[in-house]
Design an enzyme around this catalytic site. Sequence first.
Site: not given
Length: 381
Positions: A344, A347, A36
């Site tokens: 969040d 990240h 991610s």
Amino acid sequence: MVNFTQILILLLCLVPTQILCLSSCHFPAIFNFGDSNSDTGGLSAAFGQAPYPHGETFFHAPAGRFSDGRLIIDFIAEGLDLPYLSAFLDSIGSNFSHGANFATAGSTIRPQNTTMAQSGYSPISLDVQGVQFSDFHSRSQIIRQKGNIFGQLLPEEEDFSQSLYAFDIGQNDLIAGYKLNMSTEQVKAYVPDLLSQLSNVIKKIYTKGGRSFWIHNTGPVGCLPYVMDRFFVTAAQIDKYGCANPFNEVSKYFNLLLKKTVVQLRKELPLAAIAYVDVYMVKYSLIGHAKKLGFENPFLACCGHGGKYNYNRFIKCGSKKVVNGKEIVIAQSCKDPSVRVSWDGTHFTEAANKWIFDQIVDGSFSDPPIPLNLACNRVNH
């Protein structure tokens, strides 16, 4: 007659690092592998779009990224004057003429023995990403030879040997062990296997013509709010910056062995230029000096819902619920993401990603200390 300037240039070229005498690279494309931290839409294409407010700052709409805006890989593309990378898995509106992104959020180096529903980890592990690249490499040229409109959206054959191959993966592998209640020593025990598998993928790309590799080490996982929220951490385990020391020690162990792996790869792949980029140190420095750098509490998530860190793993960024027959977002973003480090809880924000990129682009945290735009050059160690 030799003038002073020519003498100066000659002397500079005798500098051991040779950096000053390297020619600038022209990377026609980037091929990225990871999780991610560099996913530009792979997981969203396969399992549904990361919901708003993801993407709100720069794209002003969901854009397949787990951030409010651009990721480090986006800034790398900008820095090389290339378009943002389309995700390999995204069939809608993608242009692969300047590379492809095989990263998906939740990816690990080695395949997990759990489903995504059970653990949250992507089934697109690094070995799968390697297979996807190999398939892309061969099929893209078949399509180009047909001469139709789709061929224009794919790289030329010679681009593969001139491209930059970027890697940012391993973080999820370390946390996976803790989720299975492994001890720190048990997690450390499988790190050599992780790096063996990473090495194998790089070697296969080399056989396909890949020559320039830009490899990020893993960040300080013990500084991520979701890790500190998910796992029990005692006060004695918190370091001077507020991070969970045991988890960071595992990250540092992974990075130590990764650096050794890179050294070995240089011996085995004599034509490859391999840069090892210490993003751990950059991210750790950002978190430790966040307020001096113009950021607020680095552990407070911008987009979340409740808890010590504004993070709840059951109510993630963009989560909705129905109230009085109307759907509302209950995990919204903060007023100003540009002053937050954590987007969040897992990240980084675009502002943090930009700061990190600005530190690494000139090679200050690379081994060899080579800037991004010179990363095609092999430097003697």
